[in-house]
Design a protein around this motif. Structure first.
Motif, PDB file in Angstrom:
ATOM      1  N   VAL A 180      27.948  22.211  65.953  1.00  0.00           N
ATOM      2  CA  VAL A 180      28.408  23.700  64.973  1.00  0.00           C
ATOM      3  C   VAL A 180      29.973  24.128  65.441  1.00  0.00           C
ATOM      4  O   VAL A 180      30.748  24.890  65.715  1.00  0.00           O
ATOM      5  N   ASP A 181      29.511  24.651  67.590  1.00  0.00           N
ATOM      6  CA  ASP A 181      30.522  24.759  68.117  1.00  0.00           C
ATOM      7  C   ASP A 181      31.750  23.803  68.120  1.00  0.00           C
ATOM      8  O   ASP A 181      32.732  23.916  68.402  1.00  0.00           O
ATOM      9  N   LEU A 182      32.296  22.632  68.102  1.00  0.00           N
ATOM     10  CA  LEU A 182      32.806  21.802  68.713  1.00  0.00           C
ATOM     11  C   LEU A 182      33.594  22.015  67.163  1.00  0.00           C
ATOM     12  O   LEU A 182      34.885  21.874  66.794  1.00  0.00           O
ATOM     13  N   VAL A 183      33.022  21.924  65.981  1.00  0.00           N
ATOM     14  CA  VAL A 183      33.694  21.706  64.422  1.00  0.00           C
ATOM     15  C   VAL A 183      34.385  22.719  64.192  1.00  0.00           C
ATOM     16  O   VAL A 183      35.273  23.070  63.393  1.00  0.00           O
ATOM     17  N   SER A 184      33.872  24.153  64.135  1.00  0.00           N
ATOM     18  CA  SER A 184      34.753  25.617  64.116  1.00  0.00           C
ATOM     19  C   SER A 184      35.812  25.221  65.639  1.00  0.00           C
ATOM     20  O   SER A 184      36.650  26.074  64.852  1.00  0.00           O
ATOM     21  N   GLY A 185      35.490  24.723  66.442  1.00  0.00           N
ATOM     22  CA  GLY A 185      37.310  24.658  67.378  1.00  0.00           C
ATOM     23  C   GLY A 185      38.357  23.671  66.969  1.00  0.00           C
ATOM     24  O   GLY A 185      39.174  23.864  66.779  1.00  0.00           O
ATOM     25  N   MET A 186      37.499  22.913  66.177  1.00  0.00           N
ATOM     26  CA  MET A 186      38.387  21.993  65.193  1.00  0.00           C
ATOM     27  C   MET A 186      39.099  22.507  64.022  1.00  0.00           C
ATOM     28  O   MET A 186      40.603  22.765  63.747  1.00  0.00           O
ATOM     29  N   ASN A 187      37.916  23.603  63.306  1.00  0.00           N
ATOM     30  CA  ASN A 187      38.821  23.888  62.705  1.00  0.00           C
ATOM     31  C   ASN A 187      39.182  25.453  62.839  1.00  0.00           C
ATOM     32  O   ASN A 187      39.964  25.236  62.007  1.00  0.00           O
ATOM     33  N   ALA A 188      39.221  25.991  63.898  1.00  0.00           N
ATOM     34  CA  ALA A 188      40.266  27.068  64.654  1.00  0.00           C
ATOM     35  C   ALA A 188      42.088  26.124  65.029  1.00  0.00           C
ATOM     36  O   ALA A 188      43.304  26.805  64.287  1.00  0.00           O
ATOM     37  N   VAL A 189      41.253  25.290  65.068  1.00  0.00           N
ATOM     38  CA  VAL A 189      42.928  24.114  65.535  1.00  0.00           C
ATOM     39  C   VAL A 189      43.897  23.623  64.529  1.00  0.00           C
ATOM     40  O   VAL A 189      45.113  24.490  63.804  1.00  0.00           O
ATOM     41  N   GLN A 190      43.183  23.849  63.104  1.00  0.00           N
ATOM     42  CA  GLN A 190      43.828  23.387  61.913  1.00  0.00           C
ATOM     43  C   GLN A 190      43.949  24.521  61.417  1.00  0.00           C
ATOM     44  O   GLN A 190      45.729  24.797  60.644  1.00  0.00           O
ATOM     45  N   ALA A 191      43.018  25.814  61.463  1.00  0.00           N
ATOM     46  CA  ALA A 191      43.986  27.182  60.859  1.00  0.00           C
ATOM     47  C   ALA A 191      45.015  27.164  61.918  1.00  0.00           C
ATOM     48  O   ALA A 191      46.418  27.858  61.235  1.00  0.00           O
ATOM     49  N   ILE A 192      45.245  27.118  62.875  1.00  0.00           N
ATOM     50  CA  ILE A 192      46.036  27.656  63.718  1.00  0.00           C
ATOM     51  C   ILE A 192      47.401  26.751  63.636  1.00  0.00           C
ATOM     52  O   ILE A 192      48.543  27.827  63.520  1.00  0.00           O
ATOM     53  N   LEU A 193      47.359  25.594  63.910  1.00  0.00           N
ATOM     54  CA  LEU A 193      48.331  24.824  63.273  1.00  0.00           C
ATOM     55  C   LEU A 193      48.878  25.278  62.037  1.00  0.00           C
ATOM     56  O   LEU A 193      50.283  25.393  61.768  1.00  0.00           O
ATOM     57  N   ALA A 194      48.127  25.879  60.928  1.00  0.00           N
ATOM     58  CA  ALA A 194      48.230  25.872  59.458  1.00  0.00           C
ATOM     59  C   ALA A 194      49.646  27.432  59.284  1.00  0.00           C
ATOM     60  O   ALA A 194      50.733  27.140  58.637  1.00  0.00           O
ATOM     61  N   ALA A 195      48.993  28.166  60.283  1.00  0.00           N
ATOM     62  CA  ALA A 195      49.892  29.608  60.831  1.00  0.00           C
ATOM     63  C   ALA A 195      50.675  29.557  61.484  1.00  0.00           C
ATOM     64  O   ALA A 195      51.474  30.091  61.463  1.00  0.00           O
ATOM     65  N   LEU A 196      50.890  28.589  62.075  1.00  0.00           N
ATOM     66  CA  LEU A 196      52.089  28.290  62.959  1.00  0.00           C
ATOM     67  C   LEU A 196      53.279  27.415  62.082  1.00  0.00           C
ATOM     68  O   LEU A 196      54.270  27.739  61.881  1.00  0.00           O
ATOM     69  N   PHE A 197      52.968  26.879  61.115  1.00  0.00           N
ATOM     70  CA  PHE A 197      53.908  26.571  60.066  1.00  0.00           C
ATOM     71  C   PHE A 197      53.698  27.169  58.759  1.00  0.00           C
ATOM     72  O   PHE A 197      55.105  27.547  59.226  1.00  0.00           O
ATOM     73  N   MET A 198      53.001  27.942  58.923  1.00  0.00           N
ATOM     74  CA  MET A 198      53.651  29.606  57.897  1.00  0.00           C
ATOM     75  C   MET A 198      54.659  30.109  58.958  1.00  0.00           C
ATOM     76  O   MET A 198      55.255  30.924  57.778  1.00  0.00           O
ATOM     77  N   ARG A 199      54.616  30.589  60.101  1.00  0.00           N
ATOM     78  CA  ARG A 199      55.157  31.616  60.658  1.00  0.00           C
ATOM     79  C   ARG A 199      57.035  30.954  60.841  1.00  0.00           C
ATOM     80  O   ARG A 199      58.117  31.912  61.047  1.00  0.00           O
ATOM     81  N   GLU A 200      56.843  29.493  60.938  1.00  0.00           N
ATOM     82  CA  GLU A 200      57.889  28.859  60.718  1.00  0.00           C
ATOM     83  C   GLU A 200      58.548  29.456  58.926  1.00  0.00           C
ATOM     84  O   GLU A 200      59.878  30.371  59.254  1.00  0.00           O
ATOM     85  N   ARG A 201      58.022  29.923  58.539  1.00  0.00           N
ATOM     86  CA  ARG A 201      58.693  29.942  56.872  1.00  0.00           C
ATOM     87  C   ARG A 201      58.317  31.986  56.411  1.00  0.00           C
ATOM     88  O   ARG A 201      59.697  32.149  56.603  1.00  0.00           O
ATOM     89  N   THR A 202      57.911  32.577  57.467  1.00  0.00           N
ATOM     90  CA  THR A 202      57.755  33.984  57.172  1.00  0.00           C
ATOM     91  C   THR A 202      58.466  35.050  58.453  1.00  0.00           C
ATOM     92  O   THR A 202      59.117  35.823  58.457  1.00  0.00           O
ATOM     93  N   GLY A 203      58.219  34.410  59.891  1.00  0.00           N
ATOM     94  CA  GLY A 203      58.411  34.719  60.761  1.00  0.00           C
ATOM     95  C   GLY A 203      56.784  35.724  61.318  1.00  0.00           C
ATOM     96  O   GLY A 203      57.585  36.556  62.653  1.00  0.00           O
ATOM     97  N   ARG A 204      56.714  35.669  60.277  1.00  0.00           N
ATOM     98  CA  ARG A 204      55.185  36.542  61.203  1.00  0.00           C
ATOM     99  C   ARG A 204      53.429  35.640  61.671  1.00  0.00           C
ATOM    100  O   ARG A 204      53.432  34.851  60.953  1.00  0.00           O
ATOM    101  N   GLY A 205      53.238  36.582  62.325  1.00  0.00           N
ATOM    102  CA  GLY A 205      51.745  35.927  62.700  1.00  0.00           C
ATOM    103  C   GLY A 205      50.856  36.602  61.791  1.00  0.00           C
ATOM    104  O   GLY A 205      51.237  36.648  60.791  1.00  0.00           O
ATOM    105  N   GLN A 206      49.637  36.016  62.474  1.00  0.00           N
ATOM    106  CA  GLN A 206      48.332  36.207  61.329  1.00  0.00           C
ATOM    107  C   GLN A 206      47.086  36.680  61.869  1.00  0.00           C
ATOM    108  O   GLN A 206      47.493  35.899  63.080  1.00  0.00           O
ATOM    109  N   TRP A 207      46.048  36.949  61.138  1.00  0.00           N
ATOM    110  CA  TRP A 207      44.999  36.915  62.222  1.00  0.00           C
ATOM    111  C   TRP A 207      44.065  36.008  61.657  1.00  0.00           C
ATOM    112  O   TRP A 207      44.217  35.477  60.256  1.00  0.00           O
ATOM    113  N   LEU A 208      43.238  35.459  62.350  1.00  0.00           N
ATOM    114  CA  LEU A 208      42.187  33.902  61.830  1.00  0.00           C
ATOM    115  C   LEU A 208      41.164  34.174  62.012  1.00  0.00           C
ATOM    116  O   LEU A 208      40.383  34.637  62.658  1.00  0.00           O
ATOM    117  N   ASP A 209      40.487  34.249  61.042  1.00  0.00           N
ATOM    118  CA  ASP A 209      39.001  34.653  60.773  1.00  0.00           C
ATOM    119  C   ASP A 209      37.896  33.600  61.105  1.00  0.00           C
ATOM    120  O   ASP A 209      37.546  33.262  59.503  1.00  0.00           O
TER     121      ASP A 209
END
Length: 410
Positions: A180-209
Protein backbone atom coordinates in the motif's frame (compact mmCIF):
# COMPACT_ATOMS: atom_id res chain seq x y z
CA UNK A 1 29.88 16.69 6.79
CA UNK A 2 32.22 17.84 4.05
CA UNK A 3 30.80 18.37 0.56
CA UNK A 4 31.36 15.63 -1.97
CA UNK A 5 30.79 15.19 -5.68
CA UNK A 6 29.18 11.75 -5.68
CA UNK A 7 25.80 13.09 -6.81
CA UNK A 8 26.93 15.00 -9.87
CA UNK A 9 23.71 15.63 -11.79
CA UNK A 10 25.59 16.92 -14.82
CA UNK A 11 26.39 13.29 -15.54
CA UNK A 12 22.66 12.67 -15.88
CA UNK A 13 22.02 15.40 -18.45
CA UNK A 14 20.00 13.07 -20.67
CA UNK A 15 17.61 11.95 -17.93
CA UNK A 16 14.01 13.22 -18.14
CA UNK A 17 13.96 15.13 -14.84
CA UNK A 18 17.43 16.64 -15.00
CA UNK A 19 17.23 20.17 -13.55
CA UNK A 20 14.14 19.41 -11.46
CA UNK A 21 14.68 19.99 -7.75
CA UNK A 22 12.78 17.99 -5.12
CA UNK A 23 12.47 18.97 -1.46
CA UNK A 24 11.83 15.66 0.31
CA UNK A 25 10.24 16.16 3.72
CA UNK A 26 8.89 12.61 3.84
CA UNK A 27 10.00 9.57 5.78
CA UNK A 28 9.45 5.80 6.03
CA UNK A 29 8.33 4.35 2.66
CA UNK A 30 5.51 5.89 0.57
CA UNK A 31 7.12 9.34 0.25
CA UNK A 32 10.74 8.17 0.09
CA UNK A 33 9.91 5.59 -2.59
CA UNK A 34 8.27 8.35 -4.65
CA UNK A 35 11.22 10.73 -4.31
CA UNK A 36 13.64 7.89 -5.04
CA UNK A 37 11.85 7.30 -8.35
CA UNK A 38 12.12 11.02 -9.13
CA UNK A 39 15.83 10.78 -8.33
CA UNK A 40 16.19 7.74 -10.58
CA UNK A 41 14.69 9.89 -13.35
CA UNK A 42 17.34 12.56 -12.84
CA UNK A 43 15.82 14.96 -10.32
CA UNK A 44 18.03 16.48 -7.61
CA UNK A 45 16.46 15.27 -4.36
CA UNK A 46 17.19 17.08 -1.09
CA UNK A 47 16.21 14.72 1.74
CA UNK A 48 15.56 16.72 4.91
CA UNK A 49 16.03 14.72 8.12
CA UNK A 50 15.98 15.40 11.83
CA UNK A 51 19.49 15.72 13.33
CA UNK A 52 20.49 12.78 15.48
CA UNK A 53 17.74 10.40 14.36
CA UNK A 54 16.91 10.91 10.70
CA UNK A 55 14.39 8.85 8.79
CA UNK A 56 12.55 6.33 10.97
CA UNK A 57 13.71 3.46 8.74
CA UNK A 58 17.34 4.09 9.68
CA UNK A 59 16.51 2.10 12.84
CA UNK A 60 14.27 -0.55 11.25
CA UNK A 61 16.48 -3.60 11.63
CA UNK A 62 17.23 -6.45 11.33
CA UNK A 63 18.42 -6.97 8.73
CA UNK A 64 21.27 -4.49 8.65
CA UNK A 65 24.65 -4.22 6.96
CA UNK A 66 27.44 -2.95 9.22
CA UNK A 67 24.79 -1.32 11.38
CA UNK A 68 22.93 0.34 8.49
CA UNK A 69 19.31 -0.79 8.17
CA UNK A 70 18.69 -2.34 4.77
CA UNK A 71 15.07 -1.09 4.93
CA UNK A 72 16.40 2.46 4.70
CA UNK A 73 18.70 1.48 1.84
CA UNK A 74 15.70 0.22 -0.16
CA UNK A 75 14.05 3.62 -0.66
CA UNK A 76 16.67 6.35 -0.48
CA UNK A 77 19.21 6.11 -3.30
CA UNK A 78 19.90 9.06 -5.61
CA UNK A 79 19.32 11.60 -2.82
CA UNK A 80 21.27 14.09 -0.78
CA UNK A 81 20.70 14.21 2.97
CA UNK A 82 20.59 17.48 4.86
CA UNK A 83 19.93 17.22 8.60
CA UNK A 84 17.94 20.24 9.85
CA UNK A 85 15.92 20.80 13.01
CA UNK A 86 12.60 22.00 11.58
CA UNK A 87 11.32 22.95 15.03
CA UNK A 88 13.75 25.88 15.23
CA UNK A 89 13.18 29.23 13.50
CA UNK A 90 16.55 28.92 11.77
CA UNK A 91 15.76 25.42 10.54
CA UNK A 92 12.39 26.51 9.21
CA UNK A 93 14.03 29.36 7.30
CA UNK A 94 16.46 26.92 5.69
CA UNK A 95 13.54 24.79 4.50
CA UNK A 96 11.65 27.83 3.23
CA UNK A 97 14.70 28.91 1.25
CA UNK A 98 14.99 25.44 -0.23
CA UNK A 99 11.26 25.48 -1.06
CA UNK A 100 11.77 28.78 -2.88
CA UNK A 101 14.19 27.02 -5.24
CA UNK A 102 12.43 23.67 -5.48
CA UNK A 103 10.04 22.45 -8.15
CA UNK A 104 8.44 19.77 -5.99
CA UNK A 105 7.97 19.17 -2.28
CA UNK A 106 6.88 15.79 -0.94
CA UNK A 107 5.77 15.45 2.68
CA UNK A 108 3.82 13.08 4.88
CA UNK A 109 3.38 15.15 8.03
CA UNK A 110 0.07 15.30 9.80
CA UNK A 111 -1.69 18.60 9.01
CA UNK A 112 -1.44 19.66 12.66
CA UNK A 113 2.33 19.18 12.52
CA UNK A 114 2.62 21.14 9.26
CA UNK A 115 0.69 24.03 10.77
CA UNK A 116 2.87 23.99 13.87
CA UNK A 117 6.03 24.01 11.72
CA UNK A 118 4.67 26.73 9.45
CA UNK A 119 5.21 24.59 6.35
CA UNK A 120 1.68 24.22 4.97
CA UNK A 121 0.94 24.37 1.25
CA UNK A 122 -0.22 27.98 1.53
CA UNK A 123 2.95 29.00 3.37
CA UNK A 124 5.23 27.26 0.88
CA UNK A 125 3.23 28.52 -2.10
CA UNK A 126 3.72 32.05 -0.81
CA UNK A 127 7.48 31.73 -1.37
CA UNK A 128 7.15 29.76 -4.62
CA UNK A 129 3.89 29.88 -6.64
CA UNK A 130 5.30 27.33 -9.12
CA UNK A 131 5.82 24.73 -6.39
CA UNK A 132 4.12 21.36 -6.75
CA UNK A 133 3.29 20.27 -3.21
CA UNK A 134 2.53 16.55 -2.79
CA UNK A 135 0.99 15.52 0.53
CA UNK A 136 0.90 11.79 1.30
CA UNK A 137 -1.27 10.64 4.20
CA UNK A 138 -3.28 7.69 5.41
CA UNK A 139 -6.78 9.02 4.77
CA UNK A 140 -6.37 12.25 2.81
CA UNK A 141 -6.59 15.85 3.90
CA UNK A 142 -9.57 18.05 4.68
CA UNK A 143 -11.65 15.42 6.48
CA UNK A 144 -12.22 14.10 10.00
CA UNK A 145 -9.47 11.51 9.61
CA UNK A 146 -6.75 13.82 8.29
CA UNK A 147 -4.64 13.63 11.46
CA UNK A 148 -4.99 9.87 11.85
CA UNK A 149 -1.64 8.17 11.13
CA UNK A 150 -1.55 5.84 8.15
CA UNK A 151 0.38 2.56 8.37
CA UNK A 152 0.50 0.04 5.55
CA UNK A 153 -0.41 -2.89 7.80
CA UNK A 154 -3.48 -1.11 9.13
CA UNK A 155 -4.58 -0.11 5.63
CA UNK A 156 -4.19 -3.68 4.38
CA UNK A 157 -6.57 -4.72 7.16
CA UNK A 158 -9.03 -1.86 6.78
CA UNK A 159 -9.26 -1.90 2.98
CA UNK A 160 -10.17 -5.56 2.64
CA UNK A 161 -6.89 -6.98 1.41
CA UNK A 162 -6.29 -9.22 4.39
CA UNK A 163 -9.80 -10.62 4.03
CA UNK A 164 -8.91 -11.95 0.55
CA UNK A 165 -5.33 -13.03 1.33
CA UNK A 166 -4.48 -16.36 2.94
CA UNK A 167 -5.85 -19.88 2.95
CA UNK A 168 -9.65 -20.22 2.75
CA UNK A 169 -9.92 -21.58 6.31
CA UNK A 170 -6.89 -19.78 7.68
CA UNK A 171 -6.19 -16.40 9.22
CA UNK A 172 -6.41 -13.19 7.16
CA UNK A 173 -2.88 -12.36 6.00
CA UNK A 174 -0.98 -9.32 4.89
CA UNK A 175 1.22 -9.26 1.81
CA UNK A 176 4.91 -9.77 2.62
CA UNK A 177 5.88 -6.23 1.57
CA UNK A 178 4.25 -2.87 2.35
CA UNK A 179 2.54 -2.69 -1.03
CA UNK A 180 0.00 0.00 0.00
CA UNK A 181 2.89 2.34 0.78
CA UNK A 182 4.64 1.42 -2.45
CA UNK A 183 1.62 1.84 -4.72
CA UNK A 184 0.86 5.15 -2.98
CA UNK A 185 4.39 6.26 -3.83
CA UNK A 186 3.80 5.24 -7.44
CA UNK A 187 0.54 7.19 -7.51
CA UNK A 188 2.37 10.19 -6.08
CA UNK A 189 4.94 10.01 -8.88
CA UNK A 190 2.21 9.82 -11.53
CA UNK A 191 0.44 12.84 -10.04
CA UNK A 192 3.71 14.79 -9.77
CA UNK A 193 4.65 14.11 -13.39
CA UNK A 194 1.16 15.16 -14.52
CA UNK A 195 1.43 18.34 -12.43
CA UNK A 196 4.81 19.13 -13.98
CA UNK A 197 3.21 18.75 -17.42
CA UNK A 198 0.35 21.06 -16.39
CA UNK A 199 2.81 23.62 -15.05
CA UNK A 200 4.48 23.75 -18.45
CA UNK A 201 1.16 24.95 -19.86
CA UNK A 202 -0.09 27.14 -17.01
CA UNK A 203 3.07 28.31 -15.24
CA UNK A 204 1.46 27.45 -11.88
CA UNK A 205 2.08 24.78 -9.31
CA UNK A 206 -0.61 22.94 -7.37
CA UNK A 207 -1.36 20.79 -4.35
CA UNK A 208 -1.59 17.00 -4.65
CA UNK A 209 -3.53 15.00 -2.06
CA UNK A 210 -2.41 11.34 -2.13
CA UNK A 211 -4.03 8.99 0.39
CA UNK A 212 -2.98 5.45 1.22
CA UNK A 213 -6.67 4.57 1.60
CA UNK A 214 -7.45 5.74 -1.95
CA UNK A 215 -4.51 3.78 -3.34
CA UNK A 216 -5.50 0.63 -1.48
CA UNK A 217 -9.18 0.53 -2.44
CA UNK A 218 -8.29 1.40 -6.05
CA UNK A 219 -5.84 -1.51 -6.02
CA UNK A 220 -8.71 -3.87 -5.18
CA UNK A 221 -9.41 -3.63 -8.92
CA UNK A 222 -11.52 -6.57 -10.17
CA UNK A 223 -12.29 -7.64 -6.60
CA UNK A 224 -13.91 -4.28 -5.85
CA UNK A 225 -15.70 -4.35 -9.19
CA UNK A 226 -17.17 -7.76 -8.39
CA UNK A 227 -18.54 -6.58 -5.06
CA UNK A 228 -19.80 -3.22 -6.31
CA UNK A 229 -21.67 -4.72 -9.24
CA UNK A 230 -23.01 -7.95 -7.74
CA UNK A 231 -23.08 -7.36 -3.99
CA UNK A 232 -21.19 -10.61 -3.38
CA UNK A 233 -18.55 -10.57 -0.66
CA UNK A 234 -15.13 -11.71 -1.94
CA UNK A 235 -13.45 -14.47 0.02
CA UNK A 236 -10.02 -16.02 0.39
CA UNK A 237 -8.87 -18.62 -2.14
CA UNK A 238 -5.30 -19.10 -0.91
CA UNK A 239 -3.06 -19.33 -3.98
CA UNK A 240 -6.00 -20.10 -6.25
CA UNK A 241 -7.83 -17.52 -8.36
CA UNK A 242 -11.49 -16.69 -7.68
CA UNK A 243 -12.34 -16.42 -11.39
CA UNK A 244 -9.80 -18.51 -13.36
CA UNK A 245 -9.27 -22.29 -13.04
CA UNK A 246 -6.71 -23.86 -12.95
CA UNK A 247 -4.66 -20.91 -11.72
CA UNK A 248 -2.70 -21.90 -8.59
CA UNK A 249 0.14 -23.95 -7.16
CA UNK A 250 0.53 -27.66 -7.84
CA UNK A 251 2.86 -30.18 -6.21
CA UNK A 252 5.04 -32.20 -8.58
CA UNK A 253 6.97 -35.27 -7.47
CA UNK A 254 9.95 -33.22 -6.29
CA UNK A 255 8.80 -29.62 -5.99
CA UNK A 256 6.06 -27.08 -6.46
CA UNK A 257 5.07 -25.08 -9.54
CA UNK A 258 2.75 -22.18 -10.26
CA UNK A 259 0.35 -22.79 -13.15
CA UNK A 260 -1.74 -20.11 -14.87
CA UNK A 261 -4.17 -21.49 -17.45
CA UNK A 262 -5.59 -18.24 -18.77
CA UNK A 263 -8.04 -19.42 -21.44
CA UNK A 264 -9.89 -22.44 -22.82
CA UNK A 265 -7.34 -23.17 -25.54
CA UNK A 266 -4.57 -23.38 -22.95
CA UNK A 267 -6.69 -25.79 -20.92
CA UNK A 268 -7.23 -27.94 -24.02
CA UNK A 269 -3.46 -28.09 -24.60
CA UNK A 270 -2.90 -28.90 -20.93
CA UNK A 271 -5.19 -31.91 -21.23
CA UNK A 272 -4.03 -33.11 -24.66
CA UNK A 273 -0.31 -32.26 -24.76
CA UNK A 274 0.89 -32.05 -21.16
CA UNK A 275 -0.84 -34.49 -18.83
CA UNK A 276 -2.30 -36.07 -21.11
CA UNK A 277 -5.99 -36.41 -20.23
CA UNK A 278 -7.94 -36.21 -23.52
CA UNK A 279 -11.18 -37.17 -21.83
CA UNK A 280 -10.90 -34.17 -19.52
CA UNK A 281 -10.65 -31.79 -22.47
CA UNK A 282 -13.92 -33.12 -23.85
CA UNK A 283 -15.76 -33.09 -20.52
CA UNK A 284 -18.56 -30.50 -20.64
CA UNK A 285 -18.06 -29.78 -16.93
CA UNK A 286 -14.65 -28.30 -17.73
CA UNK A 287 -14.97 -27.11 -21.34
CA UNK A 288 -15.14 -23.40 -20.47
CA UNK A 289 -13.49 -21.34 -17.76
CA UNK A 290 -16.87 -20.56 -16.23
CA UNK A 291 -17.66 -24.28 -15.95
CA UNK A 292 -14.19 -25.02 -14.56
CA UNK A 293 -14.65 -22.33 -11.91
CA UNK A 294 -18.05 -23.76 -11.01
CA UNK A 295 -16.64 -27.29 -10.81
CA UNK A 296 -13.19 -26.58 -9.39
CA UNK A 297 -13.72 -29.02 -6.51
CA UNK A 298 -14.10 -31.83 -9.07
CA UNK A 299 -11.32 -30.74 -11.42
CA UNK A 300 -8.47 -29.86 -9.09
CA UNK A 301 -8.04 -33.30 -7.44
CA UNK A 302 -7.79 -34.87 -10.90
CA UNK A 303 -5.11 -32.43 -12.00
CA UNK A 304 -3.22 -32.68 -8.70
CA UNK A 305 -3.01 -36.45 -9.01
CA UNK A 306 -1.31 -36.23 -12.39
CA UNK A 307 1.09 -33.42 -11.45
CA UNK A 308 2.25 -35.32 -8.36
CA UNK A 309 3.63 -38.22 -10.42
CA UNK A 310 5.92 -36.10 -12.61
CA UNK A 311 9.15 -34.27 -11.75
CA UNK A 312 9.05 -30.51 -11.66
CA UNK A 313 11.63 -30.11 -14.42
CA UNK A 314 9.78 -32.52 -16.71
CA UNK A 315 6.44 -30.86 -16.08
CA UNK A 316 7.79 -27.35 -16.63
CA UNK A 317 9.38 -28.52 -19.89
CA UNK A 318 6.08 -29.93 -21.12
CA UNK A 319 4.20 -26.79 -20.14
CA UNK A 320 6.71 -24.55 -21.88
CA UNK A 321 6.53 -26.59 -25.08
CA UNK A 322 2.74 -26.37 -24.95
CA UNK A 323 2.82 -22.59 -24.47
CA UNK A 324 1.16 -22.69 -21.06
CA UNK A 325 2.37 -20.16 -18.45
CA UNK A 326 4.07 -21.83 -15.49
CA UNK A 327 7.05 -21.33 -13.21
CA UNK A 328 8.90 -22.52 -10.15
CA UNK A 329 8.11 -21.24 -6.69
CA UNK A 330 11.40 -19.54 -5.83
CA UNK A 331 12.84 -17.99 -2.71
CA UNK A 332 13.79 -14.32 -2.82
CA UNK A 333 17.45 -15.26 -3.24
CA UNK A 334 16.65 -17.66 -6.07
CA UNK A 335 14.57 -15.00 -7.81
CA UNK A 336 17.38 -12.44 -7.60
CA UNK A 337 19.83 -14.99 -9.04
CA UNK A 338 17.43 -16.25 -11.72
CA UNK A 339 17.79 -16.05 -15.47
CA UNK A 340 15.29 -13.17 -15.87
CA UNK A 341 17.17 -11.19 -13.23
CA UNK A 342 20.46 -11.76 -15.06
CA UNK A 343 18.98 -11.00 -18.48
CA UNK A 344 17.38 -7.78 -17.22
CA UNK A 345 20.51 -6.77 -15.30
CA UNK A 346 18.21 -6.23 -12.33
CA UNK A 347 20.82 -5.67 -9.63
CA UNK A 348 22.94 -2.51 -9.55
CA UNK A 349 25.91 -1.71 -7.33
CA UNK A 350 26.82 1.70 -5.91
CA UNK A 351 29.88 2.81 -3.90
CA UNK A 352 29.12 3.59 -0.24
CA UNK A 353 31.32 5.48 2.25
CA UNK A 354 30.78 2.93 5.05
CA UNK A 355 29.78 -0.33 3.40
CA UNK A 356 32.16 -0.08 0.47
CA UNK A 357 29.25 -0.79 -1.86
CA UNK A 358 25.51 -1.30 -1.75
CA UNK A 359 23.31 -3.36 -4.03
CA UNK A 360 19.79 -2.42 -5.06
CA UNK A 361 17.19 -3.26 -7.68
CA UNK A 362 17.51 -1.36 -10.93
CA UNK A 363 14.65 1.01 -11.73
CA UNK A 364 11.90 -0.73 -13.72
CA UNK A 365 11.56 2.41 -15.85
CA UNK A 366 13.59 1.60 -18.97
CA UNK A 367 13.69 4.27 -21.71
CA UNK A 368 15.61 4.04 -24.96
CA UNK A 369 16.42 7.76 -25.07
CA UNK A 370 17.34 8.03 -21.39
CA UNK A 371 19.31 5.06 -20.09
CA UNK A 372 19.77 5.40 -16.35
CA UNK A 373 23.28 5.30 -14.92
CA UNK A 374 24.14 3.37 -11.78
CA UNK A 375 22.50 5.16 -8.84
CA UNK A 376 24.25 6.90 -5.99
CA UNK A 377 24.03 5.07 -2.68
CA UNK A 378 21.51 6.10 -0.03
CA UNK A 379 23.15 8.92 1.93
CA UNK A 380 24.38 8.86 5.49
CA UNK A 381 22.48 11.16 7.85
CA UNK A 382 23.52 14.73 7.07
CA UNK A 383 26.06 13.58 4.49
CA UNK A 384 25.27 16.51 2.19
CA UNK A 385 24.34 19.20 4.72
CA UNK A 386 27.37 21.35 3.96
CA UNK A 387 27.03 20.87 0.20
CA UNK A 388 23.38 21.92 0.12
CA UNK A 389 23.83 24.86 2.47
CA UNK A 390 26.83 26.18 0.56
CA UNK A 391 26.09 25.29 -3.07
CA UNK A 392 22.30 25.67 -3.08
CA UNK A 393 21.73 28.38 -0.47
CA UNK A 394 25.06 30.20 -0.50
CA UNK A 395 25.97 29.81 3.17
CA UNK A 396 29.57 30.56 4.12
CA UNK A 397 31.67 28.09 6.16
CA UNK A 398 31.45 30.19 9.32
CA UNK A 399 27.66 30.38 9.02
CA UNK A 400 27.44 26.61 8.64
CA UNK A 401 29.71 26.14 11.66
CA UNK A 402 27.45 28.40 13.70
CA UNK A 403 24.35 26.45 12.68
CA UNK A 404 26.03 23.19 13.56
CA UNK A 405 27.30 24.56 16.86
CA UNK A 406 23.75 25.58 17.75
CA UNK A 407 22.36 22.13 16.93
CA UNK A 408 20.32 23.52 14.02
CA UNK A 409 21.99 21.25 11.48
CA UNK A 410 24.10 18.12 11.53
Amino acid sequence: MQPDDELDKTANAALPLTGIKVLDLSRVLAGPSATMTLGDLGADVWKVEQPGTGDDTRTWAPPSASGIATYYLAANRNKRSIAVDLATPEGRQIVLRLAAQADIVVENFRPASLRKLGLTYDELRAVNPRLIHCSISGYGRGNDLEDRPGYDFILQAECGFMSITGEPDGEPMRLGVAFVDLVSGMNAVQAILAALFMRERTGRGQWLDIALFDSAVFFLANVASGHLNTGSEPRRFGNAHPSIVPYQLFDCADGRIALAVGNDEQFRRLCLDVLPLPGLAADERFASNRRRAENRDLLLPILSGHFSTTSRAEMLGRLERAGIPAGEVKSVGEALRSQPSVLRDSIVTSPHPVLGETKSIRSPLRMSAAPMPAPSAPPLLGQHTDMILSQVLGFQPDQIDALRGGGIVQ
